[in-house]
Design a protein around this motif. Structure first.
Motif, PDB file in Angstrom:
ATOM      1  N   THR A  46     -50.172  45.241  34.082  1.00  0.00           N
ATOM      2  CA  THR A  46     -50.802  46.370  34.754  1.00  0.00           C
ATOM      3  C   THR A  46     -52.318  46.192  34.827  1.00  0.00           C
ATOM      4  O   THR A  46     -52.939  46.490  35.844  1.00  0.00           O
ATOM      5  CB  THR A  46     -50.438  47.689  34.038  1.00  0.00           C
ATOM      6  OG1 THR A  46     -49.015  47.815  34.019  1.00  0.00           O
ATOM      7  CG2 THR A  46     -51.031  48.884  34.742  1.00  0.00           C
ATOM      8  N   ASP A 159     -45.792  47.576  40.654  1.00  0.00           N
ATOM      9  CA  ASP A 159     -45.862  47.393  39.203  1.00  0.00           C
ATOM     10  C   ASP A 159     -44.606  47.990  38.567  1.00  0.00           C
ATOM     11  O   ASP A 159     -44.424  49.198  38.584  1.00  0.00           O
ATOM     12  CB  ASP A 159     -47.128  48.100  38.689  1.00  0.00           C
ATOM     13  CG  ASP A 159     -47.409  47.781  37.242  1.00  0.00           C
ATOM     14  OD1 ASP A 159     -46.766  46.879  36.688  1.00  0.00           O
ATOM     15  OD2 ASP A 159     -48.296  48.450  36.669  1.00  0.00           O
ATOM     16  N   GLU A 160     -43.774  47.151  38.056  1.00  0.00           N
ATOM     17  CA  GLU A 160     -42.506  47.563  37.426  1.00  0.00           C
ATOM     18  C   GLU A 160     -41.750  48.585  38.279  1.00  0.00           C
ATOM     19  O   GLU A 160     -41.447  49.681  37.831  1.00  0.00           O
ATOM     20  CB  GLU A 160     -42.774  48.144  36.027  1.00  0.00           C
ATOM     21  CG  GLU A 160     -43.725  47.287  35.229  1.00  0.00           C
ATOM     22  CD  GLU A 160     -43.185  46.900  33.866  1.00  0.00           C
ATOM     23  OE1 GLU A 160     -42.002  47.176  33.581  1.00  0.00           O
ATOM     24  OE2 GLU A 160     -43.937  46.302  33.098  1.00  0.00           O
TER      25      GLU A 160
HETATM   26 MG    MG Z   1     -47.483  47.953  32.740  1.00  0.00          MG
END
Ligand code: MG
Ligand code: ADP
Lengths: 304, 260
Positions: A46, A159-160
């Protein structure tokens, strides 16, 4: 690569007070791929993504998107990017459609037809005029993807994205990421701590741990190593000690002998064992999954 | 890259698409209707003029007006952080300065809307209930009721404008709406005590305190404030504070890392 990379990370470091969150990461992301960014929780995924979109400053190094530095030419660089950083957070008191209008106004050349097209692509037609606070996580994720691709960015960063999605949702996400990548030529950069997922959706992965890039590899054809690579091979034999001396090397465990061989060598070793009168009950290649290799590389950090 | 007006339009949408905003505007309208009516019920002898009513009424309702504007100002930046939407807002081809400016503009527009509503309704209702004929006891010599009232409202607005700037700055610096609202209102209600405690008559440095200058209505009665300060001086001090507040907001907003 014959193409100019879409993203270049050049010795990127992020320091917060004395802590180094990301250290000297250099990475080129080629165009037209689904590119995975894999690492255990807390690896710095991140943090790296935040630097790529200009949410946080870069302590050292630079990031170029389509040739523009995110530091020097933020507006030009970021206009090629659509992203969801962490959770898909939208304005809950607005409808899905109003949220999209909001982001459409911030960019040039997005008309209503384009908004409708994107809504259809992510399959939100029925609920787009409902308030976001009534949406499930899966629907918010779709809306998040919709806002990110409105302006047809060259680079989509997620992100994820599969966090909290059910298997059905993950499958659909995978499908339209593939669609975006292969039909519209969008480069997709997707982070995850789940290896099994990356294997299914990515063409390449970069592996990050403790803020350092430890490997970049292609996942094309589903095989990690080429045809000719030496693989761990197990021989199940009746006289393991004798076999061990014939094979010259390898390790023994019960009636199993394990050693690294390529295809031709496997055939040759088998012939030698048979000639020496050893019964070979079975030969099989230990294909370590990427998961195991990943565990090995990252020192067994729990995954999944 | 697009035009700045669409940013302001977005910010306005985020203000006026919330039920809360309409509740606040509704309360403001009702209170401004009711207070002159209450005055007309308690007043005796037809002494009260339209402008007396407007000034009396606004001395109550301007508090509400300030509180509501402060709430909107405090939520403008802090809300984006607490919702997490700041991460979507800042990754568009717009500089952070322009995004912040669009937020500030929408906040000022809201405060103007509240003030115009307040003034419009209380003048309208007062003129229906009171006659403008009688000479007011509250007016200083040589001023018409209307001119005095409008100047009075303008002074109130200056006060509100500065309070809103403080709330906006606190919201940007602390990214916490509640704290910004609390501190801004605390300052609004305690500045009277501050001015009494630290009067420029007693301490020379007190004339550089912002509290001393926020209420400009004194200058409508006399040309000199406590300790010999003048209107020009007050405005200059306010302007300096205002620029500092906005500069701090801008610096913090455009430089700070956006991390969870
Ligand atoms: Mg993360
Ligand atoms: N602002 C910050 N200050 C200090 N440490 C931070 C900050 N942000 C993240 N970290 C730490 O940096 C590491 C990497 O975090 P992150 O990039 O969120 O990991 P990932 O997304 O790969 O799970 C974590 O150990 C996290 O605790």
């Amino acid at each position: 690569m014959q193409h100019e990379p879409v993203v270049r990370l050049e010795g990127v470091t992020k320091k917060v007070s004395s802590k180094t969150l990301v250290e000297n990461v250099t990475l080129d992301i080629p165009p037209g791929q689904v590119f995975g960014f894999l690492g255990p929780n807390g690896a710095g995924k991140t943090t790296t993504i935040r630097m790529m979109v200009g949410l946080t400053s870069i302590s050292q190094g630079d990031i170029k998107i389509c040739g523009y530095s995110i530091k020097e030419h933020f507006e030009k660089a970021v206009s090629n990017v659509g992203a969801i950083v962490e959770n898909p957070e939208m304005y809950k008191f607005l409808t899905g459609y109003q949220n999209l209008r909001h982001f459409a106004r911030m960019m040039t050349g997005i008309n209503d037809a384009r908004i409708q097209e994107v809504v259809k692509l992510v399959g939100l037609n029925n609920r787009i005029h409902d308030k976001v606070k009534t949406y499930s996580l899966g629907m918010r994720q779709r809306l998040g993807v919709a806002q990110a691709i409105l302006h047809r960015p060259k680079l989509l960063i997620l992100d994820e994205p599969t966090n909290g999605l059910d298997p059905q949702g993950i499958r659909e996400l995978r499908d339209y990421l593939r669609h975006l990548c292969h039909e519209e030529g969008t480069t997709v950069f997707v982070s995850s701590h789940l290896l099994s997922e990356m294997e299914l959706m990515c063409d390449s992965v970069a592996i990050i741990q403790n803020g350092r890039l430890i490997d970049v590899r292609s996942l094309k054809d589903g095989s990690i190593e080429g045809q000719d690579a030496a693989l761990e091979t197990e021989f199940m034999v009746d006289e393991p000690v004798k076999a061990l001396s014939i094979l010259q090397g390898g390790t023994q465990q019960g009636s199993l002998i394990t050693l690294k061989l390529n295809r031709d060598e496997v055939a040759e070793m088998n012939a030698r064992l048979v000639q020496a009168g050893i019964k070979v009950y079975g030969i099989h290649t230990v294909t370590r999954s990427l998961e195991e290799q990943f565990l090995e590389m990252t020192g067994g950090d729990p995954i999944g | 890259m697009g035009n700045f007006f669409s940013l302001v339009q977005n910010e306005n949408m985020k203000i006026y698409r919330r039920v809360r905003t309409w509740v606040m505007l509704g309360i403001l309208v009702i209170v401004n209707l009711l207070i002159p009516i209450l005055f007309s019920m308690v007043e005796s002898g037809g002494q009260t003029t339209i402008w007396d009513s407007v000034i009396l009424s606004s001395s109550f309702t301007f508090f509400l007006c300030t509180i509501f504007s402060v709430i909107i100002a405090a939520d403008s930046v802090a809300g984006e952080f607490s919702w997490g939407t700041i991460k979507l807002l800042l990754i568009r081809p717009w500089s952070r300065s322009k995004i912040l400016l669009s937020k500030y503009v929408s906040v000022v527009l809201f405060s103007l809307l509240c003030t115009l509503l307040l003034a419009g309704i209380s003048i309208l209702v007062s003129s229906l209930l009171f006659s403008g004929a009688a000479e007011s006891g509250m007016l200083p010599f040589g001023k018409s009721g209307m001119a005095f009232t409008l100047q009075y409202l303008l002074c109130d607005y200056v006060n509100l404008f500065i309070t809103v700037a403080i709330a906006f700055m606190l919201s940007t610096v602390f990214r916490a709406g509640g704290l910004a609202i609390g501190l801004a209102l605390f300052m609004m209600f305690t500045k009277g005590i501050f001015t009494t405690l630290f009067s420029p008559e007693r301490y020379v440095w007190a004339k550089y305190l912002i509290f001393t200058h926020m209420d400009l209505t004194n200058y409508l009665q006399s040309s000199e404030g406590p300790g010999g300060i003048t209107l020009g001086f007050s405005l200059a001090v306010l302007a300096v504070y205002y620029i500092v507040f906005l500069a701090i907001s801008w610096y913090v907003f455009s430089k700070r890392d956006v991390a969870a």
